[in-house]
Design an enzyme around this catalytic site. Structure first.
Site, PDB file in Angstrom:
ATOM      1  N   ASP A  15       0.808  -1.363   0.149  1.00 24.15           N
ATOM      2  CA  ASP A  15      -0.194   0.087   0.098  1.00 24.15           C
ATOM      3  C   ASP A  15       0.988   1.163  -0.135  1.00 24.15           C
ATOM      4  O   ASP A  15       0.511   2.497   0.954  1.00 24.15           O
ATOM      5  CB  ASP A  15      -1.052  -0.019   1.153  1.00 24.15           C
ATOM      6  CG  ASP A  15      -2.035  -0.941   1.152  1.00 24.15           C
ATOM      7  OD1 ASP A  15      -1.886  -1.973   0.054  1.00 24.15           O
ATOM      8  OD2 ASP A  15      -2.936  -1.301   1.930  1.00 24.15           O
ATOM      9  N   LYS A 115      -6.670  -4.918  -3.582  1.00 20.63           N
ATOM     10  CA  LYS A 115      -7.446  -5.570  -2.290  1.00 20.63           C
ATOM     11  C   LYS A 115      -8.522  -4.471  -1.957  1.00 20.63           C
ATOM     12  O   LYS A 115      -8.162  -3.311  -2.107  1.00 20.63           O
ATOM     13  CB  LYS A 115      -6.641  -6.014  -1.170  1.00 20.63           C
ATOM     14  CG  LYS A 115      -5.682  -4.945  -0.449  1.00 20.63           C
ATOM     15  CD  LYS A 115      -4.726  -5.410   0.197  1.00 20.63           C
ATOM     16  CE  LYS A 115      -3.704  -4.567   1.014  1.00 20.63           C
ATOM     17  NZ  LYS A 115      -4.659  -3.352   1.685  1.00 20.63           N
ATOM     18  N   CYS A 164      -1.959  -3.023   7.672  1.00 19.92           N
ATOM     19  CA  CYS A 164      -1.844  -3.822   6.410  1.00 19.92           C
ATOM     20  C   CYS A 164      -0.357  -4.679   6.357  1.00 19.92           C
ATOM     21  O   CYS A 164      -0.518  -5.555   5.981  1.00 19.92           O
ATOM     22  CB  CYS A 164      -2.129  -3.088   5.146  1.00 19.92           C
ATOM     23  SG  CYS A 164      -3.776  -2.511   5.065  1.00 19.92           S
TER      24      CYS A 164
HETATM   25  C1  VGL Z   1      -4.825   0.385   5.278  1.00 17.23           C
HETATM   26  C2  VGL Z   1      -6.553   1.107   6.757  1.00 17.23           C
HETATM   27  C3  VGL Z   1      -7.353   0.922   5.843  1.00 17.23           C
HETATM   28  C4  VGL Z   1      -3.338  -0.001   5.371  1.00 17.23           C
HETATM   29  C5  VGL Z   1      -5.663   0.378   4.432  1.00 17.23           C
HETATM   30  O1  VGL Z   1      -2.815   0.003   4.135  1.00 17.23           O
HETATM   31  O2  VGL Z   1      -2.545  -0.144   6.422  1.00 17.23           O
HETATM   32  N1  VGL Z   1      -5.222   0.997   6.887  1.00 17.23           N
HETATM   33  N2  VGL Z   1      -6.991   0.690   4.786  1.00 17.23           N
END
Ligand code: VGL
Ligand code: ZN
Length: 217
Positions: A15, A115, A164
């Site tokens: 991410d 995702k 994540c």
């Molecule tokens: C994430 C919260 C919501 C992350 C993704 O990448 O850690 N955290 N969506």
């Protein structure tokens, strides 16, 4: 030259998207500080297999505070019998904040796992969604992709260290891979979580490593 990374190891960059960086919708603490280090690691070609995950939500996603009348970001609700944090709306499909970070040379990247695309289910881990029918968490296909390539070990970096990145490392271990977390190439949403994150990793046998240990001198 001898270095620490086996040809059967994969790097998973979690991410690395503008929405998780300062100024973004769901900014991590110092979320941009890891960009040069991840760029250097990718350019070094020390990993034979490189995966990126991309948080990729439809508008109105169930994890968004904006989807629940009267709710505020960072509140917890119960969803499918489990706690679910409501996040600021983030990483909406096709928006600039959801892109793979433009400051990185992604040419070494082999595959992108998107995702969180199911409107009703969140997905922290790159391996499995958070919830599924009959208590089973639906796989993204990443474990199979890695196994088919003979990968037995993963190094996880990116954002966020306490969400994540942690879930991805824990799932990797549970699914039979050796797992390590690149501490200096990750940053948390909540800095106060770092002690708990270290303790969880230690208890589970996920080694904490630094990028400098992987790069040849
Ligand atoms: C994430 C919260 C919501 C992350 C993704 O990448 O850690 N955290 N969506
Ligand atoms: Zn998300």
């Amino acid at each position: 030259m001898d270095h620490a990374v086996s040809p059967q190891a994969a790097l998973i960059v979690v991410d690395l998207q503008p929405d998780f960086m300062p100024g973004g919708a769901l900014a991590c603490h110092e979320g941009d500080a890891l960009v040069p280090g991840i760029d250097r690691l990718l350019r070094s070609r020390v990993f034979r297999h490189v995966v990126a995950t991309q948080d990729w939500h439809p508008r109105g996603h169930v994890s968004f505070a904006g989807s629940h009348r009267g709710s505020k970001p960072f509140e917890q609700i119960t969803l499918y019998g489990q706690p679910q944090t409501l996040w600021p709306d983030h990483c909406v499909q096709g928006t600039p904040g959801a892109a793979l970070h433009p400051g990185i040379d992604w040419s070494a990247l082999d595959v992108v796992i998107r995702k969180g695309s199911d409107p009703g289910v969140d997905s922290y881990s790159g391996f499995r969604e958070n919830h599924g029918p009959a208590g089973r968490r639906p796989p993204t296909g990443l474990a199979g992709w890695l196994r088919e390539r003979g990968v037995d070990e993963v190094f996880v970096c990116g954002l966020a260290r306490d969400v994540c990145v942690l879930w991805t490392a824990q799932d990797a271990l549970e699914l039979g891979f050796r797992a390590r977390l690149l501490w200096d190439l990750s940053r948390p949403v909540t800095p106060a979580s770092d002690d708990a994150t270290r303790a969880a990793l230690l208890a589970q046998g996920i080694a904490i490593v630094e990028a400098g240990e992987l790069l040849p001198d």
